[in-house]
Scaffold this active site. Structure first.
Site, PDB file in Angstrom:
ATOM      1  N   HIS A  98       0.836  -1.208   0.000  1.00  0.00           N
ATOM      2  CA  HIS A  98       0.000   0.000   0.000  1.00  0.00           C
ATOM      3  C   HIS A  98       0.867   1.253   0.000  1.00  0.00           C
ATOM      4  O   HIS A  98       1.894   1.314   0.649  1.00  0.00           O
ATOM      5  CB  HIS A  98      -0.876   0.048   1.258  1.00  0.00           C
ATOM      6  CG  HIS A  98      -1.978  -0.960   1.254  1.00  0.00           C
ATOM      7  ND1 HIS A  98      -3.246  -0.671   0.840  1.00  0.00           N
ATOM      8  CD2 HIS A  98      -1.976  -2.263   1.611  1.00  0.00           C
ATOM      9  CE1 HIS A  98      -3.997  -1.753   0.950  1.00  0.00           C
ATOM     10  NE2 HIS A  98      -3.251  -2.735   1.411  1.00  0.00           N
ATOM     11  N   TYR A 106      -9.414   4.388   8.053  1.00  0.00           N
ATOM     12  CA  TYR A 106      -9.736   4.715   9.437  1.00  0.00           C
ATOM     13  C   TYR A 106     -10.873   5.723   9.418  1.00  0.00           C
ATOM     14  O   TYR A 106     -10.783   6.742   8.714  1.00  0.00           O
ATOM     15  CB  TYR A 106      -8.532   5.362  10.127  1.00  0.00           C
ATOM     16  CG  TYR A 106      -7.349   4.428  10.349  1.00  0.00           C
ATOM     17  CD1 TYR A 106      -7.153   3.807  11.581  1.00  0.00           C
ATOM     18  CD2 TYR A 106      -6.417   4.197   9.334  1.00  0.00           C
ATOM     19  CE1 TYR A 106      -6.062   2.973  11.803  1.00  0.00           C
ATOM     20  CE2 TYR A 106      -5.324   3.355   9.553  1.00  0.00           C
ATOM     21  CZ  TYR A 106      -5.150   2.751  10.784  1.00  0.00           C
ATOM     22  OH  TYR A 106      -4.084   1.925  11.005  1.00  0.00           O
ATOM     23  N   TYR A 155       3.594   7.007  10.627  1.00  0.00           N
ATOM     24  CA  TYR A 155       2.873   5.775  10.280  1.00  0.00           C
ATOM     25  C   TYR A 155       3.841   4.799   9.609  1.00  0.00           C
ATOM     26  O   TYR A 155       3.811   3.595   9.876  1.00  0.00           O
ATOM     27  CB  TYR A 155       1.678   6.076   9.369  1.00  0.00           C
ATOM     28  CG  TYR A 155       0.675   4.939   9.329  1.00  0.00           C
ATOM     29  CD1 TYR A 155      -0.436   4.921  10.168  1.00  0.00           C
ATOM     30  CD2 TYR A 155       0.870   3.844   8.474  1.00  0.00           C
ATOM     31  CE1 TYR A 155      -1.337   3.858  10.156  1.00  0.00           C
ATOM     32  CE2 TYR A 155      -0.019   2.780   8.462  1.00  0.00           C
ATOM     33  CZ  TYR A 155      -1.119   2.797   9.299  1.00  0.00           C
ATOM     34  OH  TYR A 155      -2.002   1.743   9.282  1.00  0.00           O
ATOM     35  N   LYS A 206       1.052  -0.566  15.421  1.00  0.00           N
ATOM     36  CA  LYS A 206       2.482  -0.550  15.743  1.00  0.00           C
ATOM     37  C   LYS A 206       2.958  -1.756  16.552  1.00  0.00           C
ATOM     38  O   LYS A 206       4.165  -1.987  16.654  1.00  0.00           O
ATOM     39  CB  LYS A 206       2.823   0.721  16.537  1.00  0.00           C
ATOM     40  CG  LYS A 206       2.697   2.009  15.739  1.00  0.00           C
ATOM     41  CD  LYS A 206       3.732   2.053  14.652  1.00  0.00           C
ATOM     42  CE  LYS A 206       3.655   3.307  13.830  1.00  0.00           C
ATOM     43  NZ  LYS A 206       4.294   3.147  12.521  1.00  0.00           N
ATOM     44  N   PRO A 219      -4.268  -0.484  19.075  1.00  0.00           N
ATOM     45  CA  PRO A 219      -4.033  -0.928  17.695  1.00  0.00           C
ATOM     46  C   PRO A 219      -4.159   0.174  16.638  1.00  0.00           C
ATOM     47  O   PRO A 219      -3.762  -0.054  15.496  1.00  0.00           O
ATOM     48  CB  PRO A 219      -5.111  -2.001  17.487  1.00  0.00           C
ATOM     49  CG  PRO A 219      -6.164  -1.702  18.489  1.00  0.00           C
ATOM     50  CD  PRO A 219      -5.471  -1.090  19.661  1.00  0.00           C
TER      51      PRO A 219
HETATM   52  C1  PHB Z   1      -5.604  -4.958  10.974  1.00  0.00           C
HETATM   53  O1  PHB Z   1      -5.546  -5.187   9.765  1.00  0.00           O
HETATM   54  O2  PHB Z   1      -5.948  -5.834  11.784  1.00  0.00           O
HETATM   55  C2  PHB Z   1      -5.274  -3.604  11.448  1.00  0.00           C
HETATM   56  C3  PHB Z   1      -4.909  -2.623  10.545  1.00  0.00           C
HETATM   57  C4  PHB Z   1      -4.597  -1.361  10.999  1.00  0.00           C
HETATM   58  C5  PHB Z   1      -4.667  -1.079  12.350  1.00  0.00           C
HETATM   59  C6  PHB Z   1      -5.020  -2.057  13.254  1.00  0.00           C
HETATM   60  C7  PHB Z   1      -5.325  -3.328  12.812  1.00  0.00           C
HETATM   61  O3  PHB Z   1      -4.376   0.168  12.787  1.00  0.00           O
END
Ligand code: PHB
Ligand code: APR
Length: 378
Positions: free
Chosen positions: A72, A189, A373, A285, A281
């Site tokens: 990505h 997000y 990030y 990280k 999460p």
């Molecule tokens: C996930 O794919 O489980 C995932 C992706 C991004 C995050 C947290 C979990 O910030």
């Protein structure tokens, strides 16, 4: 039994440490409380920073990741019913990250360990540390050093006396599901008045979705239909319409917490990964920090066995904590930016909305977030 490095825990931190040490000619024994099946059944996050991919590749562990991981350029932030904006990591930092499930990585690590006939003892009951020995119900290994890779609920951390503990517990959790449906194109997000939501992915036919829920939420109260209805209500219309629903194949709730123990070492004991720190999460990280801790620790142990010097090992905690706090900070920032806090005042809510406005309108703010990030260099 005797070995050079005793490793407590066969999660990603413990198994990766054993692999890198082996490549440097340092021997280790891994002792794990659970069965291998149990360890492999845990569904965790799935975003690998470029440096994590580099470390895995340098150690011959990226074969399947390079074939199956989805690369990505950035992640999207959506809010207020609009299409949102891309935090374009490739444009700002020249780097890309990879969506690849921790469960897959855990399988790859066990496969590598099997190929070299590594010493991994599973289902070891009542593991404890006695100096630099790992002792359990019917076994004992005496070691030069101990690596505590036993996660947040492990035993190693308690052997570090007089540690500082820094903690923040958030008043919500994430309800996550895995479904065999095609994911959205991007990792997105979403901030909404109904609470945070996240669309992520594992493969072209495997999606991972999360919604923010109160801490007292019971999974039984969330049949699939309710989950899909709620996540679609949180995402802006065009994103909601693009979400392909289907039966879930896994569903779980995780509370959100930030935690750091300092120092991360004491004498000949070194903590790595979740044993030393937890991040919420948001930002994905956790696994990446486990990899960077292990990268430093393996390098420093190898240096010790090459030269006899303790200098680098003595600096391990300080070295690792710099990167830990960078990730802890950005995870806390993203959590604060994107969730609905039950106790937020009207002032807090306005400030949060204007922070999102600012991020959407400022290239420089986006560049700063992209850099974090993507993850700092090792
Ligand atoms: C996930 O794919 O489980 C995932 C992706 C991004 C995050 C947290 C979990 O910030
Ligand atoms: N004795 C032996 N093993 C133990 C003990 C113990 N007393 N306590 C815990 N363990 C094992 C657990 O069963 C687990 O398999 O240690 C392992 C720790 O693994 P993880 O929890 O996966 O932690 P870590 O390897 O640091 O990986 C960090 O995992 O939790 C996620 O989000 C986190 O992605 C991050 C990554």
């Amino acid at each position: 039994m005797r070995t050079q490095v005793g490793i407590v825990g066969a999660g990603p931190a413990g198994l990766l440490l054993a692999e890198i040490l082996h490549r440097h000619g340092v021997e280790s024994v891994v002792v794990e409380r659970q069965s291998r099946e149990h360890v492999l059944s845990r569904i965790r996050a799935g975003v690998l920073e470029p440096t994590t991919v580099d470390v895995l590749r340098e150690n011959g562990l990226a074969g399947r990741l390079d074939r199956e991981g989805h690369v990505h350029d950035g992640v999207r932030i959506v809010w207020a019913g609009r299409e949102g904006f891309l935090i374009d990591i490739h444009r700002h930092c020249g780097k890309r990250f990879v969506a690849y499930g921790q469960t897959n990585l855990q399988e790859d690590l066990f496969a590598a360990a099997d190929r070299r006939g590594a010493a991994i003892i599973t289902e070891a009951a009542d593991v404890r540390l006695e100096g630099t020995s790992m002792v359990w119900k019917n076994g004992r290994v005496d070691c030069d050093f101990i690596a505590g890779c036993d996660g947040f609920h492990g035993v190693s951390r308690s052997s570090i006396p007089a540690k500082g503990e820094y903690e923040k517990v958030y008043p919500f959790g994430w309800l996550g599901i895995l479904s065999e449906t095609p994911p959205l194109r991007e990792i997105a997000y979403c901030h909404s008045p109904r609470g945070f939501a996240l669309a992520s992915q594992r493969s072209p036919m495997l999606s991972r979705y999360y919604i923010q829920v109160p801490l007292d939420t019971r999974i039984e109260d969330w049949p699939d239909e309710r989950f899909w209805k709620e996540i679609k209500a949180r995402f802006p219309r065009e994103w909601a319409d693009a979400i392909v629903t289907g039966p879930s194949i896994e569903k779980s709730i995780a509370p959100l917490r930030s935690y750091v123990a300092e120092p991360m070492s004491h004498g000949r004991l070194f903590l790595a990964g979740d044993a030393a720190h937890i991040v919420p999460p948001t930002g994905a990280k956790g696994l990446n920090l486990a990899v960077s801790d292990v990268y430093y620790l393996a390098r420093e142990l190898a240096e010790h066995y090459r030269t006899g010097s303790m200098a680098l090992l003595d600096a391990y905690s300080e070295t690792a904590l710099r990167r830990v706090w960078a990730a802890v900070r950005v995870s806390w920032y993203l959590t604060t930016l994107l969730h609905r806090f039950p106790d937020a005042s009207p002032f807090d809510q306005r400030a949060q909305e204007y922070e999102l406005e600012y991020l959407e309108s400022s290239e420089r703010a986006q560049a700063a977030l992209a850099e974090q990030y993507a993850g700092l260099p090792l």
